[in-house]
Write a protein that holds these residues in place. Structure first.
Motif, PDB file in Angstrom:
ATOM      1  N   GLU A  32      27.705   5.661  15.706  1.00 56.51           N
ATOM      2  CA  GLU A  32      27.233   4.522  14.910  1.00 56.51           C
ATOM      3  C   GLU A  32      26.560   5.005  13.625  1.00 56.51           C
ATOM      4  O   GLU A  32      26.739   4.411  12.559  1.00 56.51           O
ATOM      5  CB  GLU A  32      26.265   3.651  15.728  1.00 56.51           C
ATOM      6  N   PHE A  33      25.807   6.078  13.724  1.00 58.63           N
ATOM      7  CA  PHE A  33      25.155   6.650  12.551  1.00 58.63           C
ATOM      8  C   PHE A  33      26.202   7.140  11.546  1.00 58.63           C
ATOM      9  O   PHE A  33      26.084   6.906  10.348  1.00 58.63           O
ATOM     10  CB  PHE A  33      24.231   7.798  12.973  1.00 58.63           C
ATOM     11  N   ALA A  34      27.230   7.802  12.040  1.00 56.42           N
ATOM     12  CA  ALA A  34      28.308   8.282  11.171  1.00 56.42           C
ATOM     13  C   ALA A  34      28.984   7.109  10.463  1.00 56.42           C
ATOM     14  O   ALA A  34      29.297   7.193   9.264  1.00 56.42           O
ATOM     15  CB  ALA A  34      29.325   9.083  11.984  1.00 56.42           C
ATOM     16  N   LYS A  35      29.216   6.020  11.178  1.00 52.65           N
ATOM     17  CA  LYS A  35      29.837   4.841  10.567  1.00 52.65           C
ATOM     18  C   LYS A  35      28.994   4.315   9.405  1.00 52.65           C
ATOM     19  O   LYS A  35      29.529   3.908   8.379  1.00 52.65           O
ATOM     20  CB  LYS A  35      30.034   3.735  11.605  1.00 52.65           C
ATOM     21  N   LYS A  36      27.665   4.342   9.572  1.00 48.37           N
ATOM     22  CA  LYS A  36      26.776   3.898   8.497  1.00 48.37           C
ATOM     23  C   LYS A  36      26.917   4.792   7.265  1.00 48.37           C
ATOM     24  O   LYS A  36      26.689   4.351   6.147  1.00 48.37           O
ATOM     25  CB  LYS A  36      25.317   3.891   8.949  1.00 48.37           C
ATOM     26  N   ARG A  37      27.293   6.047   7.497  1.00 47.19           N
ATOM     27  CA  ARG A  37      27.510   6.997   6.397  1.00 47.19           C
ATOM     28  C   ARG A  37      28.951   6.939   5.888  1.00 47.19           C
ATOM     29  O   ARG A  37      29.340   7.732   5.046  1.00 47.19           O
ATOM     30  CB  ARG A  37      27.216   8.422   6.878  1.00 47.19           C
ATOM     31  N   ASN A  38      29.728   6.005   6.421  1.00 45.05           N
ATOM     32  CA  ASN A  38      31.157   5.889   6.079  1.00 45.05           C
ATOM     33  C   ASN A  38      31.914   7.173   6.411  1.00 45.05           C
ATOM     34  O   ASN A  38      32.755   7.628   5.633  1.00 45.05           O
ATOM     35  CB  ASN A  38      31.348   5.505   4.605  1.00 45.05           C
ATOM     36  N   GLN A  39      31.573   7.737   7.558  1.00 46.07           N
ATOM     37  CA  GLN A  39      32.235   8.941   8.049  1.00 46.07           C
ATOM     38  C   GLN A  39      32.663   8.724   9.490  1.00 46.07           C
ATOM     39  O   GLN A  39      32.100   7.893  10.193  1.00 46.07           O
ATOM     40  CB  GLN A  39      31.277  10.141   8.040  1.00 46.07           C
ATOM     41  N   SER A  40      33.639   9.519   9.898  1.00 45.92           N
ATOM     42  CA  SER A  40      33.934   9.585  11.329  1.00 45.92           C
ATOM     43  C   SER A  40      32.905  10.521  11.946  1.00 45.92           C
ATOM     44  O   SER A  40      32.215  11.269  11.236  1.00 45.92           O
ATOM     45  CB  SER A  40      35.348  10.130  11.555  1.00 45.92           C
ATOM     46  N   LEU A  41      32.800  10.493  13.251  1.00 41.50           N
ATOM     47  CA  LEU A  41      31.867  11.394  13.928  1.00 41.50           C
ATOM     48  C   LEU A  41      32.256  12.847  13.673  1.00 41.50           C
ATOM     49  O   LEU A  41      31.390  13.701  13.455  1.00 41.50           O
ATOM     50  CB  LEU A  41      31.830  11.081  15.423  1.00 41.50           C
ATOM     51  N   ALA A  42      33.543  13.142  13.656  1.00 39.61           N
ATOM     52  CA  ALA A  42      34.002  14.511  13.384  1.00 39.61           C
ATOM     53  C   ALA A  42      33.590  14.954  11.979  1.00 39.61           C
ATOM     54  O   ALA A  42      33.113  16.084  11.794  1.00 39.61           O
ATOM     55  CB  ALA A  42      35.515  14.604  13.549  1.00 39.61           C
ATOM     56  N   GLN A  43      33.754  14.070  10.999  1.00 38.52           N
ATOM     57  CA  GLN A  43      33.356  14.402   9.634  1.00 38.52           C
ATOM     58  C   GLN A  43      31.860  14.689   9.556  1.00 38.52           C
ATOM     59  O   GLN A  43      31.435  15.649   8.912  1.00 38.52           O
ATOM     60  CB  GLN A  43      33.708  13.265   8.684  1.00 38.52           C
ATOM     61  N   MET A  44      31.068  13.849  10.207  1.00 37.45           N
ATOM     62  CA  MET A  44      29.628  14.050  10.163  1.00 37.45           C
ATOM     63  C   MET A  44      29.231  15.348  10.861  1.00 37.45           C
ATOM     64  O   MET A  44      28.358  16.071  10.400  1.00 37.45           O
ATOM     65  CB  MET A  44      28.877  12.862  10.784  1.00 37.45           C
ATOM     66  N   ALA A  45      29.895  15.672  11.960  1.00 41.80           N
ATOM     67  CA  ALA A  45      29.596  16.914  12.669  1.00 41.80           C
ATOM     68  C   ALA A  45      29.893  18.127  11.795  1.00 41.80           C
ATOM     69  O   ALA A  45      29.120  19.097  11.764  1.00 41.80           O
ATOM     70  CB  ALA A  45      30.388  16.980  13.974  1.00 41.80           C
ATOM     71  N   LEU A  46      30.997  18.080  11.073  1.00 42.56           N
ATOM     72  CA  LEU A  46      31.324  19.181  10.166  1.00 42.56           C
ATOM     73  C   LEU A  46      30.289  19.277   9.050  1.00 42.56           C
ATOM     74  O   LEU A  46      29.810  20.369   8.728  1.00 42.56           O
ATOM     75  CB  LEU A  46      32.726  18.997   9.590  1.00 42.56           C
ATOM     76  N   SER A  47      29.923  18.143   8.468  1.00 43.31           N
ATOM     77  CA  SER A  47      28.894  18.126   7.420  1.00 43.31           C
ATOM     78  C   SER A  47      27.573  18.668   7.952  1.00 43.31           C
ATOM     79  O   SER A  47      26.870  19.411   7.261  1.00 43.31           O
ATOM     80  CB  SER A  47      28.673  16.704   6.894  1.00 43.31           C
ATOM     81  N   TRP A  48      27.234  18.292   9.178  1.00 40.46           N
ATOM     82  CA  TRP A  48      25.983  18.728   9.805  1.00 40.46           C
ATOM     83  C   TRP A  48      25.937  20.253   9.897  1.00 40.46           C
ATOM     84  O   TRP A  48      24.928  20.878   9.581  1.00 40.46           O
ATOM     85  CB  TRP A  48      25.858  18.090  11.188  1.00 40.46           C
ATOM     86  N   ASN A  49      27.024  20.846  10.299  1.00 41.46           N
ATOM     87  CA  ASN A  49      27.063  22.300  10.427  1.00 41.46           C
ATOM     88  C   ASN A  49      27.134  22.995   9.075  1.00 41.46           C
ATOM     89  O   ASN A  49      26.517  24.048   8.883  1.00 41.46           O
ATOM     90  CB  ASN A  49      28.221  22.735  11.325  1.00 41.46           C
ATOM     91  N   LEU A  50      27.846  22.417   8.127  1.00 46.92           N
ATOM     92  CA  LEU A  50      27.968  23.027   6.804  1.00 46.92           C
ATOM     93  C   LEU A  50      26.657  22.998   6.019  1.00 46.92           C
ATOM     94  O   LEU A  50      26.502  23.760   5.070  1.00 46.92           O
ATOM     95  CB  LEU A  50      29.078  22.339   6.005  1.00 46.92           C
ATOM     96  N   ARG A  51      25.728  22.160   6.398  1.00 49.12           N
ATOM     97  CA  ARG A  51      24.456  22.078   5.697  1.00 49.12           C
ATOM     98  C   ARG A  51      23.539  23.242   6.030  1.00 49.12           C
ATOM     99  O   ARG A  51      22.566  23.511   5.335  1.00 49.12           O
ATOM    100  CB  ARG A  51      23.751  20.755   5.990  1.00 49.12           C
ATOM    101  N   GLU A  53      21.972  26.863   6.368  1.00 49.15           N
ATOM    102  CA  GLU A  53      21.964  28.055   5.522  1.00 49.15           C
ATOM    103  C   GLU A  53      22.797  29.164   6.162  1.00 49.15           C
ATOM    104  O   GLU A  53      22.710  29.401   7.363  1.00 49.15           O
ATOM    105  CB  GLU A  53      20.525  28.531   5.337  1.00 49.15           C
ATOM    106  N   GLY A  54      23.596  29.801   5.342  1.00 47.54           N
ATOM    107  CA  GLY A  54      24.420  30.901   5.828  1.00 47.54           C
ATOM    108  C   GLY A  54      25.766  30.483   6.381  1.00 47.54           C
ATOM    109  O   GLY A  54      26.620  31.320   6.647  1.00 47.54           O
ATOM    110  N   ILE A  55      25.978  29.179   6.556  1.00 45.47           N
ATOM    111  CA  ILE A  55      27.271  28.683   7.051  1.00 45.47           C
ATOM    112  C   ILE A  55      28.129  28.326   5.842  1.00 45.47           C
ATOM    113  O   ILE A  55      27.751  27.494   5.018  1.00 45.47           O
ATOM    114  CB  ILE A  55      27.099  27.451   7.970  1.00 45.47           C
ATOM    115  N   THR A  56      29.263  28.951   5.728  1.00 45.96           N
ATOM    116  CA  THR A  56      30.138  28.692   4.588  1.00 45.96           C
ATOM    117  C   THR A  56      31.447  28.028   4.985  1.00 45.96           C
ATOM    118  O   THR A  56      32.186  27.545   4.131  1.00 45.96           O
ATOM    119  CB  THR A  56      30.451  29.998   3.839  1.00 45.96           C
TER     120      THR A  56
END
Length: 93
Positions: A32-51, A53-56
């Motif tokens: 539901e949180f991802a939907k509020k961000r106009n993302q799928s849960l998978a997209q948000m999970a990837l964004s979460w990990n990419l944020r 430090e040190g993850i490229t």
């Protein structure tokens, strides 16, 4: 749980008994949180990990081409506000 998903199939790393009511609740809240961000849960999970430090880069475990296409759109909303980070951390803790 979709029968054609990893959780729906017999799996070495994910077993049906690991999917508790508490985990389902958290996943629902995150979705539901991802939907509020106009993302799928998978997209948000990837964004979460990419944020972090040190993850490229992050790896996805796609079993369908549509999953790859979905994940490409992660870049549309890749950053999080401090409030969003706090809310997500509250959900996952």
């Amino acid at each position: 749980i979709p029968t054609d998903s990893r959780a729906g199939r017999k799996s070495v790393f994910l077993k049906a008994e690991d999917i508790t009511d508490s985990l389902r609740k958290k996943i629902t809240m995150l979705n539901e949180f991802a939907k509020k961000r106009n993302q799928s849960l998978a997209q948000m999970a990837l964004s979460w990990n990419l944020r972090l430090e040190g993850i490229t880069s992050v790896l996805i475990g796609a079993s369908r081409s549509s999953q790859i296409e979905d994940c490409v759109h992660t870049v549309r909303a890749s950053s999080f506000t401090d409030d969003e980070i706090s809310e997500i951390e509250n959900i996952i803790s």
